[in-house]
Write a protein that holds these residues in place. Structure first.
Motif, PDB file in Angstrom:
ATOM      1  N   ARG A  22      -2.729 -58.898  28.396  1.00 28.19           N
ATOM      2  CA  ARG A  22      -2.759 -57.813  29.372  1.00 28.19           C
ATOM      3  C   ARG A  22      -2.251 -56.536  28.731  1.00 28.19           C
ATOM      4  O   ARG A  22      -1.250 -56.556  28.028  1.00 28.19           O
ATOM      5  N   PRO A  23      -2.933 -55.429  28.966  1.00 32.66           N
ATOM      6  CA  PRO A  23      -2.516 -54.175  28.339  1.00 32.66           C
ATOM      7  C   PRO A  23      -1.269 -53.590  28.988  1.00 32.66           C
ATOM      8  O   PRO A  23      -0.941 -53.896  30.133  1.00 32.66           O
ATOM      9  N   GLU A  24      -0.604 -52.730  28.247  1.00 33.41           N
ATOM     10  CA  GLU A  24       0.502 -51.975  28.829  1.00 33.41           C
ATOM     11  C   GLU A  24      -0.090 -50.990  29.833  1.00 33.41           C
ATOM     12  O   GLU A  24      -1.202 -50.510  29.656  1.00 33.41           O
ATOM     13  N   THR A  25       0.660 -50.715  30.887  1.00 29.90           N
ATOM     14  CA  THR A  25       0.191 -49.766  31.891  1.00 29.90           C
ATOM     15  C   THR A  25       1.214 -48.658  32.062  1.00 29.90           C
ATOM     16  O   THR A  25       2.392 -48.829  31.751  1.00 29.90           O
ATOM     17  N   ARG A  26       0.745 -47.558  32.558  1.00 32.20           N
ATOM     18  CA  ARG A  26       1.621 -46.419  32.789  1.00 32.20           C
ATOM     19  C   ARG A  26       2.660 -46.751  33.846  1.00 32.20           C
ATOM     20  O   ARG A  26       3.809 -46.346  33.761  1.00 32.20           O
ATOM     21  N   LEU A  27       2.270 -47.528  34.859  1.00 28.34           N
ATOM     22  CA  LEU A  27       3.185 -47.831  35.960  1.00 28.34           C
ATOM     23  C   LEU A  27       4.145 -48.964  35.631  1.00 28.34           C
ATOM     24  O   LEU A  27       5.303 -48.934  35.989  1.00 28.34           O
ATOM     25  N   GLY A  28       3.655 -50.005  34.991  1.00 25.63           N
ATOM     26  CA  GLY A  28       4.516 -51.085  34.540  1.00 25.63           C
ATOM     27  C   GLY A  28       5.171 -51.919  35.634  1.00 25.63           C
ATOM     28  O   GLY A  28       6.274 -52.405  35.462  1.00 25.63           O
ATOM     29  N   TYR A  29       4.496 -52.093  36.763  1.00 24.68           N
ATOM     30  CA  TYR A  29       5.051 -52.963  37.802  1.00 24.68           C
ATOM     31  C   TYR A  29       5.032 -54.413  37.321  1.00 24.68           C
ATOM     32  O   TYR A  29       4.128 -54.829  36.618  1.00 24.68           O
ATOM     33  N   GLY A  30       6.016 -55.189  37.712  1.00 26.43           N
ATOM     34  CA  GLY A  30       6.089 -56.579  37.294  1.00 26.43           C
ATOM     35  C   GLY A  30       5.728 -57.569  38.384  1.00 26.43           C
ATOM     36  O   GLY A  30       5.110 -58.589  38.141  1.00 26.43           O
ATOM     37  N   ARG A  31       6.123 -57.258  39.629  1.00 24.83           N
ATOM     38  CA  ARG A  31       5.914 -58.170  40.750  1.00 24.83           C
ATOM     39  C   ARG A  31       5.360 -57.398  41.947  1.00 24.83           C
ATOM     40  O   ARG A  31       5.653 -56.230  42.117  1.00 24.83           O
ATOM     41  N   ALA A  32       4.602 -58.126  42.765  1.00 33.29           N
ATOM     42  CA  ALA A  32       4.102 -57.531  44.008  1.00 33.29           C
ATOM     43  C   ALA A  32       3.900 -58.635  45.030  1.00 33.29           C
ATOM     44  O   ALA A  32       3.734 -59.812  44.691  1.00 33.29           O
ATOM     45  N   THR A  33       3.928 -58.245  46.277  1.00 31.14           N
ATOM     46  CA  THR A  33       3.614 -59.132  47.388  1.00 31.14           C
ATOM     47  C   THR A  33       2.423 -58.540  48.116  1.00 31.14           C
ATOM     48  O   THR A  33       2.401 -57.345  48.403  1.00 31.14           O
ATOM     49  N   TYR A  34       1.426 -59.365  48.388  1.00 26.54           N
ATOM     50  CA  TYR A  34       0.209 -58.929  49.065  1.00 26.54           C
ATOM     51  C   TYR A  34       0.097 -59.684  50.381  1.00 26.54           C
ATOM     52  O   TYR A  34      -0.095 -60.886  50.405  1.00 26.54           O
ATOM     53  N   GLU A  35       0.243 -58.958  51.486  1.00 28.59           N
ATOM     54  CA  GLU A  35       0.045 -59.550  52.808  1.00 28.59           C
ATOM     55  C   GLU A  35      -1.457 -59.544  53.071  1.00 28.59           C
ATOM     56  O   GLU A  35      -2.018 -58.556  53.526  1.00 28.59           O
ATOM     57  N   ILE A  36      -2.089 -60.651  52.739  1.00 30.55           N
ATOM     58  CA  ILE A  36      -3.548 -60.724  52.753  1.00 30.55           C
ATOM     59  C   ILE A  36      -4.120 -60.660  54.174  1.00 30.55           C
ATOM     60  O   ILE A  36      -5.248 -60.245  54.371  1.00 30.55           O
ATOM     61  N   ASN A  37      -3.339 -61.066  55.145  1.00 26.62           N
ATOM     62  CA  ASN A  37      -3.778 -60.976  56.543  1.00 26.62           C
ATOM     63  C   ASN A  37      -2.577 -61.038  57.466  1.00 26.62           C
ATOM     64  O   ASN A  37      -1.468 -61.323  57.044  1.00 26.62           O
ATOM     65  N   LYS A  38      -2.840 -60.774  58.725  1.00 26.75           N
ATOM     66  CA  LYS A  38      -1.800 -60.932  59.746  1.00 26.75           C
ATOM     67  C   LYS A  38      -2.133 -62.106  60.655  1.00 26.75           C
ATOM     68  O   LYS A  38      -1.459 -62.349  61.636  1.00 26.75           O
ATOM     69  N   GLY A  39      -3.217 -62.797  60.315  1.00 25.60           N
ATOM     70  CA  GLY A  39      -3.664 -63.921  61.133  1.00 25.60           C
ATOM     71  C   GLY A  39      -2.766 -65.128  60.991  1.00 25.60           C
ATOM     72  O   GLY A  39      -2.045 -65.283  60.014  1.00 25.60           O
TER      73      GLY A  39
END
Length: 161
Positions: free
Chosen positions: A72-89
């Motif tokens: 994976r390439p280096e990125t300008r933002l460099g975030y390491g972790r994220a949470t994605y709420e794919i739905n509210k169902g």
């Protein structure tokens, strides 16, 4: 499909194996070495073969870089972790549930794809899917597969980390 992921992560560089706990912190010089041969038919460096054998009990001898290691390439933002709420169902199938019925309200597939690409491009290595109930989302398997192919590792209840 890749066996290992080499990625920048919070100012350092890691090698991880999807589905396995633990990883390997490497110096920039080794990351740069992998990046320079990432899309080639070059064999994996001996140091990486040794580590894969020791840490994950996997023999990658004979494997070529482009097939075995996603760099994976280096990125300008460099975030390491994220949470994605794919739905509210929610399927209201949990014994402890007390919530009233909610609208599903998940994104359409093109927007999910765009969001996952944005997360990848921001440098996210560990991605957690949440929701109401993530696995009832009609696109959950495709979204999880796209995240995995993009070099993001699952985390939490719906991932391998």
């Amino acid at each position: 499909m890749h066996q290992l992921i080499a990625s920048p992560y919070n100012g350092m560089f890691l090698i991880a194996r999807p589905g396995s706990k633990g990883g390997m912190r490497i110096p920039r010089t080794l990351y740069d070495e992998l990046a320079s041969i990432a899309e080639s038919n070059s064999p994996l460096p001996a140091w990486l073969l040794d580590h894969a054998r020791t840490a994950w009990k996997v023999d990658l001898a004979g494997a070529v870089m482009r097939d075995a290691v996603l760099v994976r390439p280096e990125t300008r933002l460099g975030y390491g972790r994220a949470t994605y709420e794919i739905n509210k169902g929610c399927n209201f199938n949990c014994e402890h549930c007390y919530l009233a019925e909610r609208k599903f309200e998940g994104l359409p597939w093109p927007d999910k794809t765009r969001l996952l690409h944005l997360l990848r491009d921001a440098g996210v290595l560990w991605l957690q899917f949440t929701g109401g109930e993530p696995v009832i989302d009609r696109d959950f398997v495709d979204a999880y597969t796209l995240a995995h192919r993009s070099g993001m590792l699952g985390e939490g209840a719906w991932g391998e980390h």
